[in-house]
Every structure is written in C-alpha cells, then in structure tokens.
Scaffold this motif. Structure first.
Motif, PDB file in Angstrom:
ATOM      1  N   ALA A  75     -69.030  -2.302  82.986  1.00 55.70           N
ATOM      2  CA  ALA A  75     -70.365  -2.502  83.555  1.00 55.70           C
ATOM      3  C   ALA A  75     -71.403  -1.585  82.920  1.00 55.70           C
ATOM      4  N   VAL A  76     -71.096  -0.292  82.808  1.00 53.97           N
ATOM      5  CA  VAL A  76     -72.111   0.637  82.281  1.00 53.97           C
ATOM      6  C   VAL A  76     -72.318   0.426  80.787  1.00 53.97           C
ATOM      7  N   VAL A  77     -71.261   0.094  80.049  1.00 54.96           N
ATOM      8  CA  VAL A  77     -71.420  -0.171  78.615  1.00 54.96           C
ATOM      9  C   VAL A  77     -72.218  -1.450  78.403  1.00 54.96           C
ATOM     10  N   LEU A  78     -71.924  -2.488  79.193  1.00 57.40           N
ATOM     11  CA  LEU A  78     -72.686  -3.728  79.121  1.00 57.40           C
ATOM     12  C   LEU A  78     -74.158  -3.478  79.421  1.00 57.40           C
ATOM     13  N   ALA A  79     -74.442  -2.770  80.507  1.00 52.40           N
ATOM     14  CA  ALA A  79     -75.824  -2.534  80.910  1.00 52.40           C
ATOM     15  C   ALA A  79     -76.578  -1.711  79.867  1.00 52.40           C
ATOM     16  N   SER A  80     -75.946  -0.663  79.364  1.00 53.58           N
ATOM     17  CA  SER A  80     -76.607   0.191  78.377  1.00 53.58           C
ATOM     18  C   SER A  80     -76.872  -0.578  77.089  1.00 53.58           C
ATOM     19  N   GLY A  85     -80.381  -3.368  73.236  1.00 51.16           N
ATOM     20  CA  GLY A  85     -80.468  -4.412  72.219  1.00 51.16           C
ATOM     21  C   GLY A  85     -80.220  -5.812  72.718  1.00 51.16           C
ATOM     22  N   GLY A  86     -80.422  -6.063  74.006  1.00 50.04           N
ATOM     23  CA  GLY A  86     -80.236  -7.403  74.529  1.00 50.04           C
ATOM     24  C   GLY A  86     -78.782  -7.849  74.454  1.00 50.04           C
ATOM     25  N   PRO A  87     -78.549  -9.162  74.433  1.00 54.52           N
ATOM     26  CA  PRO A  87     -77.166  -9.665  74.392  1.00 54.52           C
ATOM     27  C   PRO A  87     -76.364  -9.147  73.199  1.00 54.52           C
ATOM     28  N   ALA A  88     -76.996  -9.080  72.038  1.00 57.64           N
ATOM     29  CA  ALA A  88     -76.282  -8.587  70.851  1.00 57.64           C
ATOM     30  C   ALA A  88     -75.886  -7.122  71.032  1.00 57.64           C
ATOM     31  N   GLY A  89     -76.778  -6.324  71.608  1.00 60.23           N
ATOM     32  CA  GLY A  89     -76.456  -4.925  71.849  1.00 60.23           C
ATOM     33  C   GLY A  89     -75.342  -4.760  72.857  1.00 60.23           C
ATOM     34  N   ALA A  90     -75.329  -5.618  73.879  1.00 54.90           N
ATOM     35  CA  ALA A  90     -74.262  -5.553  74.871  1.00 54.90           C
ATOM     36  C   ALA A  90     -72.924  -5.932  74.262  1.00 54.90           C
ATOM     37  N   ARG A  91     -72.901  -6.980  73.445  1.00 59.32           N
ATOM     38  CA  ARG A  91     -71.645  -7.390  72.795  1.00 59.32           C
ATOM     39  C   ARG A  91     -71.131  -6.299  71.868  1.00 59.32           C
ATOM     40  N   GLU A  92     -72.034  -5.704  71.112  1.00 56.34           N
ATOM     41  CA  GLU A  92     -71.630  -4.638  70.190  1.00 56.34           C
ATOM     42  C   GLU A  92     -71.081  -3.436  70.950  1.00 56.34           C
ATOM     43  N   ASP A 149     -76.207   5.232  77.499  1.00 55.80           N
ATOM     44  CA  ASP A 149     -77.402   6.042  77.708  1.00 55.80           C
ATOM     45  C   ASP A 149     -77.596   6.179  79.221  1.00 55.80           C
ATOM     46  N   PHE A 150     -76.966   7.191  79.798  1.00 56.28           N
ATOM     47  CA  PHE A 150     -77.020   7.356  81.251  1.00 56.28           C
ATOM     48  C   PHE A 150     -78.427   7.697  81.735  1.00 56.28           C
ATOM     49  N   ASP A 151     -79.195   8.419  80.925  1.00 60.56           N
ATOM     50  CA  ASP A 151     -80.578   8.718  81.314  1.00 60.56           C
ATOM     51  C   ASP A 151     -81.358   7.431  81.523  1.00 60.56           C
ATOM     52  N   ARG A 152     -81.182   6.489  80.619  1.00 63.35           N
ATOM     53  CA  ARG A 152     -81.913   5.227  80.738  1.00 63.35           C
ATOM     54  C   ARG A 152     -81.422   4.418  81.939  1.00 63.35           C
ATOM     55  N   LEU A 153     -80.115   4.416  82.163  1.00 58.20           N
ATOM     56  CA  LEU A 153     -79.581   3.681  83.311  1.00 58.20           C
ATOM     57  C   LEU A 153     -80.104   4.263  84.623  1.00 58.20           C
ATOM     58  N   ARG A 154     -80.240   5.585  84.681  1.00 55.86           N
ATOM     59  CA  ARG A 154     -80.736   6.211  85.915  1.00 55.86           C
ATOM     60  C   ARG A 154     -82.193   5.842  86.176  1.00 55.86           C
ATOM     61  N   GLN A 155     -82.966   5.639  85.116  1.00 55.84           N
ATOM     62  CA  GLN A 155     -84.392   5.386  85.274  1.00 55.84           C
ATOM     63  C   GLN A 155     -84.740   3.905  85.348  1.00 55.84           C
ATOM     64  N   SER A 160     -79.425  -3.451  88.402  1.00 66.32           N
ATOM     65  CA  SER A 160     -78.912  -2.651  89.520  1.00 66.32           C
ATOM     66  C   SER A 160     -77.412  -2.488  89.358  1.00 66.32           C
ATOM     67  N   LEU A 161     -76.951  -1.240  89.330  1.00 64.67           N
ATOM     68  CA  LEU A 161     -75.528  -0.972  89.166  1.00 64.67           C
ATOM     69  C   LEU A 161     -74.932  -0.388  90.442  1.00 64.67           C
ATOM     70  N   PHE A 162     -73.679  -0.775  90.698  1.00 62.91           N
ATOM     71  CA  PHE A 162     -72.951  -0.325  91.879  1.00 62.91           C
ATOM     72  C   PHE A 162     -71.539   0.043  91.422  1.00 62.91           C
ATOM     73  N   ILE A 163     -71.263   1.336  91.357  1.00 64.28           N
ATOM     74  CA  ILE A 163     -69.983   1.831  90.853  1.00 64.28           C
ATOM     75  C   ILE A 163     -69.217   2.475  92.006  1.00 64.28           C
ATOM     76  N   SER A 164     -67.993   2.027  92.224  1.00 60.18           N
ATOM     77  CA  SER A 164     -67.218   2.532  93.367  1.00 60.18           C
ATOM     78  C   SER A 164     -66.282   3.658  92.953  1.00 60.18           C
ATOM     79  N   ALA A 165     -66.101   4.596  93.848  1.00 59.52           N
ATOM     80  CA  ALA A 165     -65.109   5.668  93.715  1.00 59.52           C
ATOM     81  C   ALA A 165     -64.589   5.964  95.114  1.00 59.52           C
ATOM     82  N   THR A 166     -63.446   6.644  95.192  1.00 60.08           N
ATOM     83  CA  THR A 166     -62.801   6.914  96.481  1.00 60.08           C
ATOM     84  C   THR A 166     -62.803   8.413  96.760  1.00 60.08           C
ATOM     85  N   ASN A 167     -63.419   8.796  97.861  1.00 62.75           N
ATOM     86  CA  ASN A 167     -63.460  10.202  98.248  1.00 62.75           C
ATOM     87  C   ASN A 167     -62.049  10.648  98.634  1.00 62.75           C
TER      88      ASN A 167
END
Length: 371
Positions: A75-80, A85-92, A149-155, A160-167
């Motif tokens: 998910a995060v690699v796809l979004a970044s 770079g759009g679809p091509a950037g996501a595939r790469e 690019d986590f900075d860009r994803l945060r801004q 909209s991203l939803f990442i699950s983890a278990t406390n």
C-alpha cells in the motif's frame, strides 16, 4: 489463449447484508475504488501482480488504501509511487520493492547462518527473535526508506491510507493514518512475533497488524467518500485438506488467526448495512453510506494455499515472479468480467456473458481459486 474467469474473480457487485452479499447489476465501467490489501508474507507478490495489471488500465483510480503486513508494504509503496509518477511510478515502485525483497531474503539471521530449511524451522520454534537477531536488523527498513516518501504521504490528502498494527500490551488493533505514517509504522504492521522484535511507536510495542485487522475495511467505510471497496485476498478462510504434519498444523493455525479479523469485519459491516436499511435508520446519512457500500473481490487464497507454507517467509525471485504472474492473470480475468469484454489477450469463452450473476457471497467466493 483465451481464459475463462473463475467465479472468485468475477466482478459481481455486492450490497452487504446478513448473508454478506446480494447481487446487483454489473456495470461496464470501472468506478473509483478503495483498495483493501491483505497480508500474507511473500505471498503479497500475488497482490503486486494484481495491482500491476490494474495500473495498466487508464480508467483505474483509487482513493483509499488499507493494508496489513505485506499488504501495508504494498500500500505505501503503491501510494508513494503514484504520487511521484502516476500509474507508471506506482508500477515501478512495486517492481523495485519485490526485487529488493528477493535480494535480501537470504540475509535473514537464519539464512545468513547457513542453516538448511529444516534447521531454520527448528531454530525458529526454539529461539526467539531477541536471541536470533539481538541487534534487531531488519533490511525492510532500508528498502522502505528508499522507496517511500513518507513525508509526502503524511502531507498528502488526495489518498487516504489505513495501516493496521496490533498493540502488544492490550491485544487491540490500531489503525495508523496518513499523518502518523513512517517506516516504523509499516514495520510494526509486518512484525511477525516469531521472526521480528516488537516495534515501538509512541512508547507502545506493536506486532503484526494481520492479527487484528487483515486488512482494515471498516475504517475506509467510515472515512472515505468512495463506496466501492476492492478486496485482494491471499489468505484462505477454509482448509483445503486435513493438516496432519507439524508444519501443516502450524500453518492452518496461522491461517485461522490471520483470517478471522477479515470475517469479523465483514460480519460487522453486513449487520450495519442490514440495520441501516431499516425505515428508522435510513434518514441518517451515515447509515445510508454503509448500506450503499459495494464489495468487490479478487481472490488468490485457494491457489496460494497449495504452496509450501515456508514460501511466505523464505521468498526467492523465481517464486515472486510466478506469484506476480498469477496475480496479473487473476486481475486480467476480473477486468474481462468486469468490463464485459476481452482485455488484452484474455477473452471470455462463448456463453460466459458479462452480467451473468455469480450465486455466491464474498465469503463463499473467497474459498475458491482465482486462476
């Protein structure tokens, strides 16, 4: 060569109800989707293949992305990649991710020690990751920090991203959204307790998100405007055969543990949708949104269940390529069925007309292979 899409990849649209699905008429266009990406270790390369094929479609768009474990990484690699770079950037980005995963797969503490698979299995059962990997070396961290690019994803607010983890302390799931995203969050989501030390975030320790939400579905219903959810499932809900060996038993236990959160979320969504359609509840906008959500399914779980369980944690490049190709074939069949016409080299066989309703719910469909 033409291929007939299986029932599991047909793009029948579902209104969620007490039976998990009531068929609607098929459409010949691709709506905007929210993507729910299930975790499953290296079997996430199947999801890579699905996404790779979907990204070739000019009309394919998405708004929400949810994931657990390998699904979170995808998910995060796809979004970044999409933002850069759009679809091509996501595939790469996805292709680079899985190439690098293959490159470092033999650098795990067990493999680096030169152990055979049998010895590695035994060591993982006897020793904890705090003993096997005392310095908590995780090559995934450097891969994520290079590709995302986590900075860009945060801004960014377009996705909209939803990442699950278990406390670890409470045993409850936590959903991390855009402003909280970091490499630590994704590593926490992919933290198998037998293989990795717990990941600390804000003073709390976290384990794999698949233990409590695999993948998150309800948060996208609550927070995203898009009403179409495309679930890419890679973990089986039903056993193919009776497990008899120690490895088979461990694997089936893991399937049950990591499969139950999805069943629970769909049951909750189905109940909410049923109640929301009552005359008293319908005037509320939030209730109408729940009732109108549609669930779409691309399912590779039955086919992937035939593979050796160790392929989830010990990937090599030829295996990942085969999984990618299976995912691409599943997406191709789904698109062909969805649009009611052949896509690329794939064509529906005579008599397999678009609009022929499947007679199964999402849960029932998930028990059959996608290829």
């Amino acid at each position: 060569m033409s291929a007939r899409p299986s029932a599991a990849t047909r793009s029948a649209t579902f209104f969620l109800d007490a039976r998990f699905g009531q068929l609607l008429a098929w459409r010949r266009t691709l709506p905007v989707f929210n993507l729910a990406l299930q975790g499953g270790g290296a079997h996430g390369a199947f999801t890579w293949g699905v996404l790779d094929r979907l990204l070739e479609e000019k009309r394919f768009r998405f708004q929400g992305l949810s994931g657990a474990s390998a699904g979170a990484i995808n998910a995060v690699v796809l979004a970044s990649g999409w933002l850069a770079g759009g679809p091509a950037g996501a595939r790469e980005g996805l292709a680079r991710l899985w190439r690098e995963v293959a490159a470092v797969s033999r650098l795990s503490p067990l493999r680096a020690a030169g152990l055979t698979q049998m010895a590695a299995d035994l060591a993982a059962q006897v020793l904890s990751p705090y003993q096997l990997n005392p310095f908590d070396v995780n090559p995934l961290r450097s891969i994520l920090e290079r590709l995302v690019d986590f900075d860009r994803l945060r801004q960014d607010r377009s996705l909209s991203l939803f990442i699950s983890a278990t406390n670890l302390r409470t045993g409850q799931g936590r959903i991390f959204r855009n402003p909280e995203l970091s490499s630590n969050v994704v590593l926490a989501s992919a933290c198998l307790p037998q293989l990795h030390q717990a990941v600390e975030i804000g003073g709390e320790a976290y384990w794999d998100g698949g233990l409590t939400s695999n993948p998150p579905v309800l948060p996208m219903v609550e927070h995203c405007k898009i009403r179409n959810i495309l679930l890419i499932q890679i973990n089986p809900l039903a056993a193919v055969a009776l497990p008899t060996s120690a490895r088979q038993i461990r694997n089936r236990l893991a399937e049950i543990v990591f499969g139950r959160p999805l069943v629970s979320e769909l049951e909750t969504l189905a109940r909410s949708a049923r109640l929301a359609r009552s005359p008293l509840a319908w005037p509320r906008r939030a209730n109408r949104r729940v009732a109108r959500h549609r669930l779409h399914l691309i399912d590779g779980s039955a086919e992937l269940a035939q593979l050796d369980p160790n392929t989830r944690i010990d990937p090599d490049w030829p295996l990942l390529v085969r999984l990618r190709d299976r995912g691409r074939a599943a997406a191709e069949a789904w698109l062909c069925d969805r649009l009611g016409r052949p896509i690329g080299a794939t064509a529906a066989e005579p008599g397999d007309q678009a609009g022929s309703p499947a007679s199964t719910s999402p849960i029932a469909s998930s028990r059959r292979s996608s290829a």
